[in-house]
Each structure stands twice: as C-alpha cells, then as structure tokens.
Design a protein around this motif. Structure first.
Motif, short mmCIF file in Angstrom:
data_model
loop_
_atom_site.label_atom_id
_atom_site.label_comp_id
_atom_site.label_asym_id
_atom_site.label_seq_id
_atom_site.Cartn_x
_atom_site.Cartn_y
_atom_site.Cartn_z
N TRP A 25 32.64 30.63 -98.44
CA TRP A 25 32.27 29.62 -99.43
C TRP A 25 33.31 29.50 -100.53
O TRP A 25 33.59 28.41 -101.00
N GLN A 26 33.89 30.61 -100.95
CA GLN A 26 34.92 30.56 -101.98
C GLN A 26 36.11 29.75 -101.47
O GLN A 26 36.66 28.92 -102.20
N ALA A 27 36.50 29.96 -100.23
CA ALA A 27 37.61 29.19 -99.65
C ALA A 27 37.25 27.71 -99.59
O ALA A 27 38.09 26.85 -99.90
N ASP A 28 36.01 27.40 -99.23
CA ASP A 28 35.57 26.00 -99.19
C ASP A 28 35.58 25.38 -100.58
O ASP A 28 35.99 24.23 -100.75
N ILE A 29 35.13 26.13 -101.56
CA ILE A 29 35.13 25.62 -102.95
C ILE A 29 36.57 25.34 -103.38
O ILE A 29 36.85 24.32 -104.03
N ASP A 30 37.50 26.23 -103.02
CA ASP A 30 38.91 26.01 -103.36
C ASP A 30 39.44 24.73 -102.70
O ASP A 30 40.17 23.97 -103.33
N LYS A 31 39.06 24.48 -101.46
CA LYS A 31 39.48 23.26 -100.77
C LYS A 31 38.88 22.02 -101.44
O LYS A 31 39.57 21.01 -101.62
N LEU A 32 37.62 22.12 -101.81
CA LEU A 32 36.97 20.99 -102.50
C LEU A 32 37.59 20.75 -103.86
O LEU A 32 37.74 19.60 -104.29
N ARG A 33 37.98 21.82 -104.55
CA ARG A 33 38.62 21.68 -105.86
C ARG A 33 39.95 20.94 -105.70
O ARG A 33 40.29 20.08 -106.52
N ARG A 40 29.84 14.52 -99.36
CA ARG A 40 30.16 13.66 -100.51
C ARG A 40 31.67 13.64 -100.79
O ARG A 40 32.21 12.65 -101.26
N PHE A 41 32.36 14.75 -100.54
CA PHE A 41 33.79 14.82 -100.81
C PHE A 41 34.62 14.16 -99.70
O PHE A 41 35.79 13.93 -99.86
N SER A 42 33.98 13.87 -98.57
CA SER A 42 34.74 13.28 -97.44
C SER A 42 34.97 11.79 -97.63
O SER A 42 34.33 11.10 -98.29
#
Length: 95
Positions: free
Chosen positions: A18-26, A93-95
C-alpha cells in the motif's frame, strides 16, 4: 510459524504494498492540474490515515498474547478491508 506470525507477515507485506501504491498515486497527483491535485492530495491524506490505522492494528496484533490475538484480529481485518476498498476506489479515480 504460527497463524499469528503468518497473519503479521501478511499485514506487513500488504502495508508495504500500500505504501508503494500511495507513492505511485502521489506521483500521479503531482502531474494533475491544480484543481485536481488538491482533490488527489485530500484523497492521499485519507489513504495515509487508513494505512496508519491498519499499522496500529498490526501493532495490537503483535502485542497480543497467543490466546487473545484472534479477538484483536477482528479489528485488524475490518481495518484491512476498509483500506483495501479505499485503495481500489482511489486507483479508479486516479486513472
């Protein structure tokens, strides 16, 4: 390895994912328009809060005795499910 240890490892791995996903979303949010970036930053803040809640539940599981950890697991499962759903929603939503 006990069920408790397996569960702890599962949560630790998912938190890292999840941290890696959050970094990608950021990174996606940083590339968004000014208006959209503000919305994304709010969502990222919410995701980080939910991730922190799962981390807190993990700490509770780790601190629980072998006999009591299954009771603590119920709360961790609920936090896990909530975070999983929030991540799925954020990606859409980010896509």
């Amino acid at each position: 390895m006990s069920d408790k240890q397996i569960y702890e490892k599962k949560l630790e791995a998912k938190l890292a994912e999840w941290q890696a996903d959050i970094d990608k979303l950021r990174a996606k949010a940083a590339q968004a328009s000014a208006g959209a970036e503000e919305t994304y930053q709010k969502e990222l803040s919410d995701l980080r809060s939910q991730r922190d809640a799962v981390h807190s539940k993990l700490k509770e599981v780790q601190g629980a005795s072998a006999d009591a950890w299954t009771d603590v697991k119920k709360g961790a499962d609920a936090a896990f499910d909530s975070m999983s759903e929030a991540m799925r929603a954020a990606w859409s939503r980010f896509s």
